[in-house]
Design a protein around this motif. Structure first.
Motif, PDB file in Angstrom:
ATOM      1  N   GLY A  41    -111.648 -35.500 -56.626  1.00  0.00           N
ATOM      2  CA  GLY A  41    -112.286 -36.647 -57.270  1.00  0.00           C
ATOM      3  C   GLY A  41    -113.698 -36.353 -57.741  1.00  0.00           C
ATOM      4  N   GLU A  62    -107.273 -43.797 -63.664  1.00  0.00           N
ATOM      5  CA  GLU A  62    -107.384 -45.089 -62.986  1.00  0.00           C
ATOM      6  C   GLU A  62    -106.562 -46.155 -63.712  1.00  0.00           C
ATOM      7  OE1 GLU A  62    -110.749 -48.456 -61.790  1.00  0.00           O
ATOM      8  OE2 GLU A  62    -111.346 -46.598 -62.803  1.00  0.00           O
ATOM      9  N   SER A 283    -105.123 -41.930 -57.938  1.00  0.00           N
ATOM     10  CA  SER A 283    -106.343 -42.503 -58.522  1.00  0.00           C
ATOM     11  C   SER A 283    -107.161 -43.233 -57.464  1.00  0.00           C
ATOM     12  CB  SER A 283    -105.994 -43.462 -59.668  1.00  0.00           C
ATOM     13  OG  SER A 283    -105.344 -44.628 -59.192  1.00  0.00           O
ATOM     14  N   THR A 287    -111.478 -42.456 -55.977  1.00  0.00           N
ATOM     15  CA  THR A 287    -112.611 -43.365 -55.798  1.00  0.00           C
ATOM     16  C   THR A 287    -113.342 -43.156 -54.474  1.00  0.00           C
ATOM     17  OG1 THR A 287    -111.274 -45.104 -54.736  1.00  0.00           O
ATOM     18  CG2 THR A 287    -111.388 -45.109 -57.151  1.00  0.00           C
ATOM     19  N   ASP A 289    -115.461 -41.189 -51.680  1.00  0.00           N
ATOM     20  CA  ASP A 289    -116.427 -40.105 -51.513  1.00  0.00           C
ATOM     21  C   ASP A 289    -116.318 -39.569 -50.081  1.00  0.00           C
ATOM     22  OD1 ASP A 289    -118.515 -38.368 -51.345  1.00  0.00           O
ATOM     23  OD2 ASP A 289    -120.080 -39.813 -51.857  1.00  0.00           O
ATOM     24  N   GLU A 341    -106.230 -51.740 -52.439  1.00  0.00           N
ATOM     25  CA  GLU A 341    -106.998 -52.096 -53.630  1.00  0.00           C
ATOM     26  C   GLU A 341    -107.872 -53.338 -53.453  1.00  0.00           C
ATOM     27  OE1 GLU A 341    -102.753 -53.677 -53.955  1.00  0.00           O
ATOM     28  OE2 GLU A 341    -103.731 -51.850 -53.309  1.00  0.00           O
ATOM     29  N   ASN A 348    -116.762 -53.315 -53.473  1.00  0.00           N
ATOM     30  CA  ASN A 348    -117.501 -53.216 -54.737  1.00  0.00           C
ATOM     31  C   ASN A 348    -118.360 -54.462 -54.969  1.00  0.00           C
ATOM     32  OD1 ASN A 348    -116.440 -50.700 -55.282  1.00  0.00           O
ATOM     33  ND2 ASN A 348    -114.775 -51.487 -56.553  1.00  0.00           N
ATOM     34  N   GLN A 360    -119.685 -49.637 -48.178  1.00  0.00           N
ATOM     35  CA  GLN A 360    -118.816 -48.788 -49.011  1.00  0.00           C
ATOM     36  C   GLN A 360    -118.104 -47.697 -48.205  1.00  0.00           C
ATOM     37  OE1 GLN A 360    -121.586 -50.235 -50.591  1.00  0.00           O
ATOM     38  NE2 GLN A 360    -119.984 -51.383 -51.633  1.00  0.00           N
TER      39      GLN A 360
END
Length: 409
Positions: A41, A62, A283, A287, A289, A341, A348, A360
């Motif tokens: 990613g 995405e 996907s 997202t 990290d 999701e 977010n 996050q």
């Protein structure tokens, strides 16, 4: 843009490799798709001076993943019918309320125990309450459980969650982004979401004879275009009125399941479901990290334990209300434990509102753990329920003996 086709091709190759490895290990493929997405990613490190980060093509991948969610939920809807869902309406409403109340309350108390500010507590409660419709759909299809007695309740809870999500996001976004929230606006959002779902279900069922005539198309190409047009238009429109596009796709599937063309639609949709569904989980991994996860390990593990407990209790209770067996009730809680999701959407929202940065990485690690555990727990639900069933039988037997025993004067 010059390398977009090549990057997408490499992504599909990596997805295929992840699928082959999971098949070799006989393990759920979903965690492999997510992990390989994390490895390449935008946040990933370079491997041996080779940059495999999908920076240019990430937005396209995405979007393809969003299409995957639509096909997953559309196919799941095809496995049912509006009639079956309407007959179970009361038990689904009660079961959905039980599920939301238990998981939201536990999530709120967990955030409070972590000594977070009130806005962060509300975000954490939202993250831990809503299950992933995409992962649930994928697991049900892969394990061939769409015909199980408890799957109607699972579907109903997913839809019930979406009504809750529409209301909750309206409240929390008002508090987080503007500092206030209009009661009238919240009530309107809830009414629109519920009204839209009921409209599609009721009117769609009455239009089945008309749909049967409209879909009598000999050409497979034209037939597919008509079905896909209906799917994307309804799903896209639902998003514009703040109903998740995935729920719109589910509703279209439920309506078309009543038609005489259901088997033909199912046959055409299968390869699209499998291809784009795999891309969605990849996907999702893009997202996350990996380097930001370390500081949220204990908080995430604590939330996972709370969620596992809350889901199992809610599933057993909701199943009992619906008259399902203890085994089927346990399957409810174990199947909808995955988060995905919708949890990321809540995280977010916290980022946009400038809340604590721990939210996050907490959400990413929490979702990743449950995305791995969810399919595994669902697959092994029989082995998990076995010891519990023996406890239930012993308790029932003990209570019967106690009631039958003569009372001392």
């Amino acid at each position: 843009m010059d390398h977009t086709v090549f990057e997408v091709g490499v992504a599909i190759g990596l997805i295929a490799l992840a699928g082959l490895i999971s098949a070799k290990l006989r393990f759920s493929v979903i965690p492999f798709y997510i992990l390989v997405g994390m490895a390449v990613g935008p946040h990933a490190i370079q491997w041996w001076h080779i940059d495999l980060r999908f920076i240019e093509s990430a937005p396209l991948i995405e979007f393809m993943g969003r299409i995957g969610v639509l096909f997953l939920l559309f196919y799941l809807g095809l496995e049912f019918s509006v009639g079956r869902l309407i007959k179970s309406g009361r038990s689904i409403a009660v079961g959905g309320t039980i599920y939301i109340l238990i998981n939201f309350t536990l999530g709120f108390l967990f955030g409070w125990a972590m000594q977070l500010p009130i806005q962060e507590i509300l975000i954490v409660a939202g993250i831990t309450t809503i299950s992933s419709s995409a992962i649930v759909a994928k697991v049900l299809v892969d394990l061939k459980r769409t015909a199980n007695s408890e799957t109607e309740m699972i579907l109903g809870i997913i839809m019930f969650e979406d009504v809750f999500l529409a209301v909750y996001i309206s409240i929390v976004s008002g508090l987080v982004l503007s500092g206030s929230s209009s009661f009238g606006g919240v009530a309107l959002s809830a009414a629109i979401a519920l009204g839209f779902m009921l409209f599609i279900l009721v009117v769609g069922r009455k239009c089945v004879p008309l749909l049967n005539r409209l879909l009598r198309i000999r050409s497979n190409e034209l037939f597919m275009l008509v079905v896909f047009a209906g799917l994307f238009i309804v799903a896209g429109f639902s998003e514009t009125i703040h109903v998740a596009e995935a729920i719109g796709a589910l509703l279209v599937g439920l309506v078309l399941a009543e038609t005489e063309h259901m088997k033909r639609i199912e046959h055409i949709i299968l390869p699209f479901r499998d291809f784009f569904g795999a891309i969605f989980f990849f996907s999702f991994g893009l997202t996350i990290d990996p380097l930001s996860l370390g500081g949220a390990v204990w908080m995430s593990l604590g939330a996972v334990v709370v969620t596992l407990f809350g889901n199992f209790v809610a599933g057993m209770w909701a199943g009992r209300v619906a008259g399902l067996s203890p085994k089927a009730s346990a399957n409810i809680g174990l199947t909808i434990v995955a988060r995905g999701e919708f949890s990321i959407i809540m995280a977010n929202l916290a980022k946009a509102g400038g809340l604590l940065p721990i939210i996050q990485p907490f959400a990413a690690l929490y979702v990743l753990i449950l995305a791995v555990l969810g399919p595994l727990l669902t697959k092994e639900s029989k082995a998990i329920f076995g010891p519990l069933d023996r406890v239930f039988k012993f308790t029932r037997s003990y209570n019967k003996r106690k009631q039958a025993a003569p009372q001392e004067p």
